[in-house]
Scaffold this motif. Structure first.
Motif, PDB file in Angstrom:
ATOM      1  N   MET A  14       0.846  -1.191   0.000  1.00  0.00           N
ATOM      2  CA  MET A  14       0.000   0.000   0.000  1.00  0.00           C
ATOM      3  C   MET A  14       0.885   1.246   0.000  1.00  0.00           C
ATOM      4  SD  MET A  14      -3.205   0.776  -0.135  1.00  0.00           S
ATOM      5  CE  MET A  14      -3.803  -0.873   0.172  1.00  0.00           C
ATOM      6  N   ARG A  15       0.606   2.160  -0.929  1.00  0.00           N
ATOM      7  CA  ARG A  15       1.439   3.357  -1.041  1.00  0.00           C
ATOM      8  C   ARG A  15       1.100   4.408   0.013  1.00  0.00           C
ATOM      9  NH1 ARG A  15       3.486   4.310  -6.574  1.00  0.00           N
ATOM     10  NH2 ARG A  15       3.191   2.419  -7.788  1.00  0.00           N
ATOM     11  N   PHE A  16      -0.190   4.557   0.339  1.00  0.00           N
ATOM     12  CA  PHE A  16      -0.626   5.645   1.213  1.00  0.00           C
ATOM     13  C   PHE A  16      -1.764   5.101   2.065  1.00  0.00           C
ATOM     14  CE2 PHE A  16      -0.432  10.526   0.788  1.00  0.00           C
ATOM     15  CZ  PHE A  16      -0.928  10.762   2.053  1.00  0.00           C
ATOM     16  N   ALA A  17      -1.707   5.286   3.373  1.00  0.00           N
ATOM     17  CA  ALA A  17      -2.761   4.825   4.270  1.00  0.00           C
ATOM     18  C   ALA A  17      -3.133   5.945   5.234  1.00  0.00           C
ATOM     19  CB  ALA A  17      -2.322   3.591   5.044  1.00  0.00           C
TER      20      ALA A  17
ATOM     21  N   ALA B  75      -5.710   5.165  -6.652  1.00  0.00           N
ATOM     22  CA  ALA B  75      -6.976   4.433  -6.558  1.00  0.00           C
ATOM     23  C   ALA B  75      -7.261   4.246  -5.071  1.00  0.00           C
ATOM     24  CB  ALA B  75      -6.865   3.087  -7.255  1.00  0.00           C
ATOM     25  N   THR B  76      -8.343   4.868  -4.588  1.00  0.00           N
ATOM     26  CA  THR B  76      -8.561   5.037  -3.147  1.00  0.00           C
ATOM     27  C   THR B  76      -9.944   4.545  -2.750  1.00  0.00           C
ATOM     28  OG1 THR B  76      -7.167   7.024  -3.193  1.00  0.00           O
ATOM     29  CG2 THR B  76      -8.580   6.727  -1.273  1.00  0.00           C
ATOM     30  N   ALA B  77     -10.027   3.880  -1.618  1.00  0.00           N
ATOM     31  CA  ALA B  77     -11.315   3.526  -1.031  1.00  0.00           C
ATOM     32  C   ALA B  77     -11.247   3.696   0.474  1.00  0.00           C
ATOM     33  CB  ALA B  77     -11.706   2.091  -1.378  1.00  0.00           C
TER      34      ALA B  77
ATOM     35  N   PRO C  39     -12.886  -5.336   6.121  1.00  0.00           N
ATOM     36  CA  PRO C  39     -11.532  -5.782   5.776  1.00  0.00           C
ATOM     37  C   PRO C  39     -10.676  -4.631   5.257  1.00  0.00           C
ATOM     38  CG  PRO C  39     -13.194  -7.249   4.825  1.00  0.00           C
ATOM     39  CD  PRO C  39     -13.926  -6.055   5.364  1.00  0.00           C
ATOM     40  N   LEU C  40      -9.373  -4.747   5.490  1.00  0.00           N
ATOM     41  CA  LEU C  40      -8.401  -3.790   4.975  1.00  0.00           C
ATOM     42  C   LEU C  40      -7.460  -4.513   4.018  1.00  0.00           C
ATOM     43  CD1 LEU C  40      -7.450  -1.893   8.261  1.00  0.00           C
ATOM     44  CD2 LEU C  40      -8.789  -1.005   6.363  1.00  0.00           C
ATOM     45  N   PRO C  41      -7.378  -4.087   2.744  1.00  0.00           N
ATOM     46  CA  PRO C  41      -8.178  -3.048   2.112  1.00  0.00           C
ATOM     47  C   PRO C  41      -9.588  -3.540   1.784  1.00  0.00           C
ATOM     48  CG  PRO C  41      -6.730  -4.045   0.503  1.00  0.00           C
ATOM     49  CD  PRO C  41      -6.385  -4.676   1.813  1.00  0.00           C
ATOM     50  N   PRO C  42     -10.535  -2.620   1.545  1.00  0.00           N
ATOM     51  CA  PRO C  42     -11.920  -3.019   1.300  1.00  0.00           C
ATOM     52  C   PRO C  42     -12.204  -3.412  -0.144  1.00  0.00           C
ATOM     53  CG  PRO C  42     -11.765  -0.644   1.343  1.00  0.00           C
ATOM     54  CD  PRO C  42     -10.382  -1.160   1.655  1.00  0.00           C
ATOM     55  N   ALA C  43     -11.227  -3.263  -1.035  1.00  0.00           N
ATOM     56  CA  ALA C  43     -11.403  -3.609  -2.440  1.00  0.00           C
ATOM     57  C   ALA C  43     -10.032  -3.946  -3.016  1.00  0.00           C
ATOM     58  CB  ALA C  43     -12.034  -2.436  -3.212  1.00  0.00           C
ATOM     59  N   PRO C  44      -9.973  -4.725  -4.103  1.00  0.00           N
ATOM     60  CA  PRO C  44      -8.682  -5.039  -4.718  1.00  0.00           C
ATOM     61  C   PRO C  44      -8.148  -3.864  -5.532  1.00  0.00           C
ATOM     62  CG  PRO C  44     -10.470  -6.059  -5.948  1.00  0.00           C
ATOM     63  CD  PRO C  44     -11.098  -5.423  -4.739  1.00  0.00           C
ATOM     64  N   ASP C  45      -6.879  -3.960  -5.908  1.00  0.00           N
ATOM     65  CA  ASP C  45      -6.258  -3.012  -6.847  1.00  0.00           C
ATOM     66  C   ASP C  45      -6.280  -1.568  -6.344  1.00  0.00           C
ATOM     67  OD1 ASP C  45      -5.844  -5.169  -8.593  1.00  0.00           O
ATOM     68  OD2 ASP C  45      -7.869  -4.921  -9.409  1.00  0.00           O
ATOM     69  N   LEU C  46      -6.088  -1.380  -5.054  1.00  0.00           N
ATOM     70  CA  LEU C  46      -6.032  -0.035  -4.499  1.00  0.00           C
ATOM     71  C   LEU C  46      -4.588   0.400  -4.290  1.00  0.00           C
ATOM     72  CD1 LEU C  46      -8.801  -0.180  -1.734  1.00  0.00           C
ATOM     73  CD2 LEU C  46      -9.005   0.799  -4.026  1.00  0.00           C
TER      74      LEU C  46
ATOM     75  N   ARG D  38      -1.633   6.781 -11.141  1.00  0.00           N
ATOM     76  CA  ARG D  38      -2.685   6.749 -12.160  1.00  0.00           C
ATOM     77  C   ARG D  38      -3.182   8.154 -12.463  1.00  0.00           C
ATOM     78  NH1 ARG D  38      -5.141   1.253 -11.024  1.00  0.00           N
ATOM     79  NH2 ARG D  38      -4.041   0.527  -9.160  1.00  0.00           N
ATOM     80  N   PRO D  39      -3.889   8.325 -13.578  1.00  0.00           N
ATOM     81  CA  PRO D  39      -4.591   9.599 -13.792  1.00  0.00           C
ATOM     82  C   PRO D  39      -5.756   9.722 -12.818  1.00  0.00           C
ATOM     83  CG  PRO D  39      -5.109   8.040 -15.543  1.00  0.00           C
ATOM     84  CD  PRO D  39      -4.033   7.402 -14.708  1.00  0.00           C
ATOM     85  N   ALA D  40      -6.112  10.951 -12.503  1.00  0.00           N
ATOM     86  CA  ALA D  40      -7.263  11.168 -11.625  1.00  0.00           C
ATOM     87  C   ALA D  40      -8.536  10.679 -12.318  1.00  0.00           C
ATOM     88  CB  ALA D  40      -7.391  12.648 -11.290  1.00  0.00           C
ATOM     89  N   PRO D  41      -9.518  10.169 -11.545  1.00  0.00           N
ATOM     90  CA  PRO D  41     -10.764   9.687 -12.162  1.00  0.00           C
ATOM     91  C   PRO D  41     -11.445  10.783 -12.967  1.00  0.00           C
ATOM     92  CG  PRO D  41     -10.654   9.076  -9.842  1.00  0.00           C
ATOM     93  CD  PRO D  41      -9.531  10.029 -10.084  1.00  0.00           C
TER      94      PRO D  41
END
Length: 390
Positions: free
Chosen positions: A1-4, A26-28, A35-42, A222-225
């Motif tokens: 994880m890059r940023f928490a 990519a943030t959730a 669960p941590l993280p709550p989604a894959p590919d974050l 990544r680019p911003a959404p």
């Protein structure tokens, strides 16, 4: 994880997390207990601890567990309220102890929302926060504005004039375990971030303002959404906050065409049913709020959560506007969500995302004291596809 990030309530988790999303992470947000993280590919996760209204010992335990689970993140951030609500001192101490870092750099200013720090004192539009409406918060009233008082053990306060000299900031970090930095502009926060040679060596403590400065200095991969949000056919707005800013926004929304208001409380089931019928007949928004003389906070939250979630489940294509961190968490949990995928900002402090779970509704969250008078009206237009985010 890059940023928490570990945040004490859901709207705070969202308004800090959206700074990362805008910078290419990519943030959730993960709701407390999910669960941590709550989604894959974050690239980034924000853990919401739901601890703002807890006693200090319980709040510290939740923070310690969340930080311990995320301590290997390259950048680790403890989000605190920009008006200093909640057991700030206990949470910062617990976060630092669990982080593996040697010092905490504390700067809770959020200049874009009128929150600044001067002489180690937190101000709202120039007034100490203990002299503002936040002193009357029904769950977490603010009793002190000074960070030294709230966080025992602070070794020094860096003035804004010192931030331009990185060597002074670095010396202070070497000397002090807990260090506060003043900030009255975004430029002050940016200078503070630039002065720290390795962001992984400190525990960062602040609100959305410092999170924004960090994400800008160390952007994601990544680019911003971009692109339109999923348009909602109708909107359910749950406004549980009693902050005077939120009340004014709610009253403007209630007066708008196509908005039906329902008071949710004891005996309020009929009003919610009427709101459901109005939505089915073509109204664009059901506005749920507690009665003026509401009962205990927990009962109010439970009623709002159940009413808003019930409408969202029964009416396909619903979007959500959730005002107040406890209200937002109550509604999300009633819908079975484990978190929120963070997408972008409507305006400073007002993020937009999509629930993670069986009911993936588009959602706008807002702390009670954030925003302009027409912010809830703007959020309604955004969810209905009538405007684009800034």
């Amino acid at each position: 994880m890059r940023f928490a990030i570990v945040a004490d309530d859901l709207t705070g988790a969202m308004d800090s997390g959206v700074q990362l999303a805008a910078a290419g992470y990519a943030t959730a947000v993960a709701l407390q207990g999910a669960p941590l993280p709550p989604a894959p590919d974050l690239d980034a996760v924000v853990a919401e601890t739901g601890s703002r209204a807890l006693p200090p010992g319980e709040a510290a335990a939740r923070v310690r567990a969340a930080v311990g689970a995320l301590r290997k993140a390259a950048i680790l951030y403890k989000k605190v309220d920009s008006t200093l609500r909640g057991p700030v001192g206990a949470e910062v101490e617990a976060a630092l102890a669990a982080s593996g870092r040697e010092c905490a750099l504390i700067s809770p200013a959020f200049p874009a929302a009128g929150r600044t720090t001067r002489g180690g004192v937190q101000l709202l539009c120039g007034e100490p926060v203990e002299r503002t409406g936040f002193a009357r918060d029904p769950r977490t009233p603010v009793r002190a504005s000074g960070l030294r008082r709230l966080i025992p053990g602070v070794g020094a306060v860096l003035g804004t004039g010192e931030l331009a000299d990185p060597s002074r900031v670095r010396r202070a970090l070497r000397r002090h375990r807990l260090l506060v930095a003043d900030a009255e502009t975004d430029a002050h926060l940016e200078a503070l971030v630039r002065a720290v040679p390795d962001p992984s060596q400190v525990l960062w403590v602040g609100s959305a303002g410092l999170a924004r400065a960090l994400a800008a200095r160390y952007p994601g991969p990544r680019p911003a959404p971009e692109g339109p949000l999923p348009a909602a056919e109708r909107v359910i707005a749950a406004v549980g906050s009693r902050n005077e800013v939120a009340v004014g926004q709610r009253e403007l929304l209630a007066a708008a065409p196509g908005v039906v208001e329902a008071v949710v409380g004891e005996g309020g089931g009929g009003a919610v049913q009427e709101a459901a019928r109005a939505l089915e007949a073509g109204a664009c928004c059901a506005l749920l709020r507690p009665p003026e003389a509401a009962g205990g906070p927990e009962a109010v939250l439970r009623a709002l959560g159940e009413a808003a979630a019930g409408l969202a489940r029964s009416l396909p294509g619903a979007g959500l506007i959730l005002t107040g961190g406890d209200t937002a968490a109550a509604v999300a949990r009633e819908l079975g969500a484990g978190g929120i995928r963070v997408l972008r900002e409507l305006e400073p402090g007002v993020p937009v995302g999509v629930l993670l779970g069986p009911h993936p509704c588009p959602v706008v969250t807002k702390a009670g004291g954030f925003g302009r008078p027409g912010t809830l009206l703007e959020a309604l237009g955004l969810l209905l596809g009538e405007r684009s985010p800034a």
